[in-house]
Enzyme design. Structure first.
Site, PDB file in Angstrom:
ATOM      1  N   ASP A 108       0.814  -1.220   0.000  1.00 56.15           N
ATOM      2  CA  ASP A 108       0.000   0.000   0.000  1.00 56.15           C
ATOM      3  C   ASP A 108       0.846   1.269   0.000  1.00 56.15           C
ATOM      4  O   ASP A 108       0.349   2.348  -0.284  1.00 56.15           O
ATOM      5  CB  ASP A 108      -0.920   0.024   1.231  1.00 56.15           C
TER       6      ASP A 108
ATOM      7  N   GLN B  69      -1.934  -9.315  -7.111  1.00 60.64           N
ATOM      8  CA  GLN B  69      -1.156  -8.088  -7.003  1.00 60.64           C
ATOM      9  C   GLN B  69       0.014  -8.184  -6.048  1.00 60.64           C
ATOM     10  O   GLN B  69       1.005  -7.498  -6.195  1.00 60.64           O
ATOM     11  CB  GLN B  69      -2.041  -6.932  -6.508  1.00 60.64           C
ATOM     12  N   ARG B  70      -0.118  -9.011  -5.026  1.00 61.03           N
ATOM     13  CA  ARG B  70       0.918  -8.988  -4.003  1.00 61.03           C
ATOM     14  C   ARG B  70       1.798 -10.228  -3.983  1.00 61.03           C
ATOM     15  O   ARG B  70       2.826 -10.227  -3.295  1.00 61.03           O
ATOM     16  CB  ARG B  70       0.299  -8.754  -2.617  1.00 61.03           C
TER      17      ARG B  70
END
Lengths: 402, 402
Positions: free
Chosen positions: B140, B299-300
C-alpha cells in the site's frame, strides 16, 4: 500453374492472446518476401473491417515496428466478435475481388476457421483464385486437429504463475482460496494450474472442469476434506462449470445479461461465480477466511507474461500460412503436430476439419474422481508453458520449546 | 558498551509482498556474519509464532536455500493478522528473554511497527537489553517517514502491466473495463496504473482513489464523457473508495461479513465492488460491453512479476536492520531516503514515528479534478517499478476504399 499475383489480406478475430501478434507479424514479414505479393493489407477489427473496407497497408510498416508489435499482447489489428453468416461472407469475398486480394489469412478460433471456409467456397464457385488460410489461436486450446493452439501456452503460464503465488499467499495466511479461470467448454486452462505445485502440500488441491458435472454438495464436501487435512484449500474452477441441468452455473447468477452473436452468455468480466462459491463455503462449511479471485482478462493479455515456446510457435504458424498459400498454392488451416518431446512440425488441414466444433479435454487427462489431472496431461502440457520461474520454501529445523 | 551476545529472532507480519523474503534473507544472512550472534530464529506465523514458541533455526538453513527463498514471493516464515495488545506484547518479551533473544526484527506494516515499539518498551522497563528493529513492507506504500515502502514497487509493476494488457485488449474489443486495485486508505497502487499508458488514447482514462469522495453520479458522467470520446473507457478503482457518508462503497455490499482484529471489513477476495460499478454503467449509461476484473491477491504475490529496484531495496532494508541492531546497538524502524534521481540511502527512525497511523497520497499527486495523477506522482513513482516491458501499436497508413 502460373504464379498467383496480387495482394494479401490479413485480419485477427475473437478474443486476443499474448502471442496473436507473433502470428500476424510472421505472416506479414514472410508475405513481403514474395515478388508475387504486391501489397499486404491488414483489416481493422477482423471480418468487420473487411466488409467496411477498413484496411491499413502493412507493406508500409517498418520491420522495427512489426517486430515490436510481435512482442505486444492483444490483437494489433483489433478484433471483432462478429460471426459471419453466408451473406456476410459473400461481402468479404466481393471486397477481396475488388482489392485484387489473392491471399486471405484469418487468425482466430473455430468460428474464424468457418468464415475462412465459406469465403474459400465463394471464391471457388466464382472461379476466382483466392488462397484462404486459417491461422489458429485460442487460449482455450479447443481447436480440433492441431496438437495444441498458439495462445494457450502463454495463458496457461499466466494461470500457473497466478496459482503459484496464490498458494504461497494462502500458506502464509491460511484459508480457502478460489481462482476462477477462463474456459467455456474446455478445461485445458484450468488444468494448467497444476504446474503451480512443487511441494507435497501445494495447491491447487481441487480442480473443477466444464468436462465434468458440477455438484454443489460434492464440491463442499471436497473442500471440507482438503481443509481438514491441510488447514487450507486452493481451488481452481473453470468459468464454464455446468450443473446437472446442463446449464453453466454462472447463468443462474446473470439474469438477462448480454449474449454474444453465438448466443453465449457473458462468463468473464464478473466476479459473480467466485463470490457465489465463496459464500457457499462460508455459510455451509462455516470457514471464516474464504477468498475468490477471478483472473479475467489478465489471463489473455497481461503485458510481460509469455511462454517462449508459445511465442515461437505462434510466429511459425504465421510464417507457414504464407508458405502454404504463396509457395504451395493450397487452402486450409495451419496445424501443429508434435514430433518429439519436445519438438513440433506444421501441416495444413482442410478448413472443415477445424471449423465450427471445438474439442474438450480427453478423458485420460482427468483423474477418475474428476478434481485433478493425470500425468498424461502433465506430459502433454508442461512443454507448452516454457521454463517456469522457480520458488522455494524455507528448509530449517524446528527449535525446541523452553 | 560491551558487545551484546545472544540470539536473533525474526518474523513476518501482515499481508505478504513479492519481496518480503528479500528483507528476511538480508537480515538473516547479515546477522549470521556477526560473532556475537549465536542463533538466528525465525518465528512461524508472525507474532503468533513467538507467543506459541514456534521457531525454526535459520542458522541451519543453507545459503542456497535462503537465496532461493529471497526470490520467492509471500512470507516464507508465514504470517498472521494478529494485532498484539499490551498483554500479547508482554508475552512476546517473556519468550524473547527465555530464548536469550537480544535482537528482534519484525518485518511488517504500521501495526507491526507498533508491536515492536511495545516490546521494546517492555524490555527497557525490565532493564533487559533487547534491540528491536521494525523492517518496513507494504504494497500500500502507506508507512510514514520512509520515502516509500519495499513491496510497493513490485505490486505497482503488477498493476501497471495488468492495465497495459487490459488497455490493449480493450482497444481490440472496445467497451468499458474496470480494474479494482488493492488499497484501503491510500491510492498509491491505483495511481501506478498510469504507467500502463503510452499512446494518447491509452487507458486507464479515469482513476478513483480512497483520498477523494466517490460520487456515483459523477462517476457515471466521467465514464460517459470518455466513452463518447474514445468509444471505450478503462477505469482504475481503489477497493477502498469511500462515499459521502465516509463509509467504503464496498461495505454497502458486504452485509455482516468478516471483520479482522483491526475492525476492518474484508475488501479483497471478492468481485462485488467491480460488479456493482459495472452494473451501474450497464443500466444507467446503457453501454452493452462492460467488464470488471478485481486483481485481488495476484497483485501482491504473483510468481514472476517483480521490480528489480524493489527487490534490491527490500534486501537492503533487511541487511540494514542487522547493521543498526548489531553494529550500532540502536532501536527503530528502517526507512528509505531518496538522495537522487534515482538513488537512495537508509536511516533509522524512532518506532513511534511509524507505528499505528498511516500516510495517504499527498494532494500534489492527484489532479484537481481527482480522476488522474500529476507529474509529481510520476516523478516519484516511476523509478520504483523498474524497467517496464515495452509494447507498440501498428504504424501503417490507411488504404483508400474502392
Amino acid at each position: 500453374m502460373g504464379k498467383l499475383v496480387g495482394n494479401v489480406l490479413i485480419a485477427q478475430g475473437g478474443g486476443p492472446t499474448a502471442v496473436i501478434n507473433q502470428s500476424l507479424v510472421g505472416a506479414v514479414l514472410e508475405s513481403r518476401k514474395f515478388p508475387e505479393v504486391d501489397r499486404v493489407y491488414g483489416a481493422l477489427h477482423g471480418v468487420r473491417g473487411i466488409v467496411e473496407e477498413n484496411f491499413i497497408d502493412l507493406t508500409q510498416a517498418t520491420t522495427h515496428n512489426l517486430e515490436r508489435v510481435a512482442r505486444t499482447p492483444s490483437s494489433a489489428l483489433l478484433s471483432t466478435r462478429d460471426k459471419p453468416d453466408a451473406a456476410y461472407c459473400e461481402k468479404i469475398f466481393k471486397i477481396c475481388m475488388k482489392h485484387n486480394v489473392r491471399y486471405f489469412f484469418y487468425i482466430g478460433g473455430n468460428d474464424s476457421a468457418d468464415a475462412v471456409r465459406i469465403v474459400n467456397k465463394n471464391a471457388h464457385e466464382a472461379n476466382y483464385e483466392l488462397r484462404c488460410i486459417h491461422i489458429p489461436k485460442t487460449i482455450d486450446n479447443d481447436l480440433r486437429v492441431t496438437d495444441h493452439c498458439p495462445g494457450y501456452g502463454s495463458a496457461a503460464r499466466f494461470v500457473a504463475c497466478a496459482f503459484a503465488g496464490a498458494n504461497l499467499d494462502n500458506r502464509a495466511l491460511p484459508g480457502v482460496y478460489i481462482g476462477i479461470v477462463m474456459g467455456r467448454h474446455a478445461g485445458f486452462l484450468t488444468a494448467a494450474s497444476v504446474f503451480a505445485r512443487k511441494y507435497e502440500d501445494d495447491g491447487p488441491h481441487l480442480l473443477y472442469f466444464p468436462e465434468r458435472t458440477f455438484r454443489r454438495e460434492q464440491f463442499l464436501s471436497d473442500v471440507e476434506t482438503v481443509y481438514k487435512k491441510y488447514g487450507r484449500c486452493l481451488v481452481a474452477v473453470s468459468e464454464g462449470i455446468t450443473g446437472e441441468d446442463g446449464q453453466p452455473i454462472i447463468t443462474q447468477l446473470m439474469g438477462n445479461r448480454e449474449r454474444d452473436d453465438h448466443g453465449n452468455v457473458q462468463l468473464s468480466g464478473t466476479g459473480a461465480l467466485g463470490d457465489l462459491l465463496a459464500e457457499s463455503i462460508r455459510t455451509d462449511l462455516n470457514i471464516k477466511r474464504v477468498r475468490s479471485d477471478t483472473f479475467g482478462y489478465l489471463q489473455r493479455s497481461y503485458v510481460g507474461i509469455v511462454s517462449e515456446v508459445d511465442q515461437a510457435e505462434a510466429r511459425e504458424v504465421g510464417e507457414k500460412a504464407a508458405h502454404f498459400a504463396i509457395w504451395h498454392n493450397v487452402d486450409g488451416s495451419v496445424a501443429i503436430k508434435r514430433t518429439g518431446d519436445y519438438s513440433v512440425d506444421y501441416f495444413l488441414t482442410p478448413l472443415e476439419t477445424v471449423a465450427r466444433e471445438t474439442k474438450h479435454m480427453p478423458d485420460n487427462f482427468i483423474t477418475p474422481f474428476g478434481t485433478d489431472v493425470t500425468d498424461d496431461f502433465k506430459v502433454y502440457a508442461r512443454p507448452l508453458l516454457g521454463q517456469m520461474p522457480d520458488y522455494e520454501q524455507l528448509m530449517a529445523p524446528l527449535v525446541a520449546k523452553k
